[in-house]
Design a protein around this motif. Structure first.
Motif, short mmCIF file in Angstrom:
data_model
loop_
_atom_site.label_atom_id
_atom_site.label_comp_id
_atom_site.label_asym_id
_atom_site.label_seq_id
_atom_site.Cartn_x
_atom_site.Cartn_y
_atom_site.Cartn_z
N ASP A 175 -60.93 1.11 15.93
CA ASP A 175 -61.44 2.46 15.74
C ASP A 175 -60.96 3.04 14.42
N LEU A 176 -59.66 2.88 14.14
CA LEU A 176 -59.07 3.44 12.93
C LEU A 176 -58.89 2.37 11.85
N LEU A 177 -59.26 2.73 10.63
CA LEU A 177 -59.16 1.81 9.51
C LEU A 177 -57.73 1.36 9.27
N SER A 178 -56.77 2.27 9.34
CA SER A 178 -55.37 1.91 9.06
C SER A 178 -54.85 0.88 10.05
N ASN A 179 -55.27 0.97 11.30
CA ASN A 179 -54.83 -0.01 12.29
C ASN A 179 -55.37 -1.40 11.98
#
Length: 227
Positions: free
Chosen positions: A111-115
């Motif tokens: 869902d999150l780019l950083s993850n």
């Protein structure tokens, strides 16, 4: 203690990992504004037609922090990336050793780019045998902007030395760090010596995603660092 700080990038190039290795702790700077057209959601590989971008589509709003940036998963970007990587690197010497694990990361529902970025970075660190402990800036109780933020991260982690890229000399307040007894270590980007790449009819490219040297050189990658 030496620390380095950098935004979590997508499929970074090898010098990013060499910077991590030079540190006692490495901090993912995920609490600053997302930079459009930077390397946080894209990077380049070598293709039969030259350099080719792999880009993760995102949902970005002006002023959004990196750790809040969401991936636009309605597109078929994962399938396109994996197909492109397969097409361009399947004949490389170490492709079979690493691609399956990279494919498994892609196939997770991010869902999150950083993850996504951090998961890829951790995996590649293991491939490269780099064991530096990692820290998320978002998990530290730090505030401030620019120099103040970097300094506060250093102080929170009790760092004695901050490792930075040479380009930061143009904007880092060296006196501020000196007053706080923190050594600034400006490291030149290490030169990558020429190694055997696919598509040998093209010139050697040394500014690609780290997966290029991993797929082509495997565990011998250190032989191509100019010390």
């Amino acid at each position: 203690m030496k620390i380095g700080i950098h935004q979590p990038q997508f499929l970074p190039w090898l010098p990013y990992f060499l910077k991590i290795e030079a540190c006692d702790y490495f901090v993912f700077l995920d609490i600053v504004d997302y930079q459009k057209n930077g390397l946080q959601n894209r990077n380049q590989i070598k293709s039969i037609n030259g350099k080719q971008w792999l880009t993760v589509p995102i949902k970005n709003k002006l002023g959004q922090k990196i750790n809040d940036v969401k991936i636009f998963n309605s597109s078929n970007w994962k399938k396109k990336h994996l197909s492109t990587i397969d097409q361009q690197y399947s004949k490389s010497k170490f492709f079979e050793k690493y691609f399956k694990e990279l494919k498994n990361i892609y196939n997770y529902e991010w869902d999150l780019l950083s993850n996504l970025n951090i998961s890829i970075i951790k995996t590649i660190m293991r491939w490269l045998d780099i064991q530096t402990p990692l820290v998320l800036a978002s998990e530290l109780e730090v505030s401030g902007k620019s120099n103040e933020l970097i300094l506060n991260i250093c102080k929170t982690l009790k760092a004695k030395e901050y490792i930075s890229g040479i380009g930061a000399k143009t904007y880092i307040d060296e006196e501020l760090f000196k007053k706080n007894n923190i050594i600034l270590n400006f490291k030149e980007t290490q030169v990558i010596k020429e190694y055997e790449q696919l598509h040998s009819d093209q010139e050697f490219m040394n500014d690609l995603s780290v997966i290029d040297i991993v797929f082509n050189c495997g565990e011998t990658w250190r032989n191509f660092i100019d010390k």
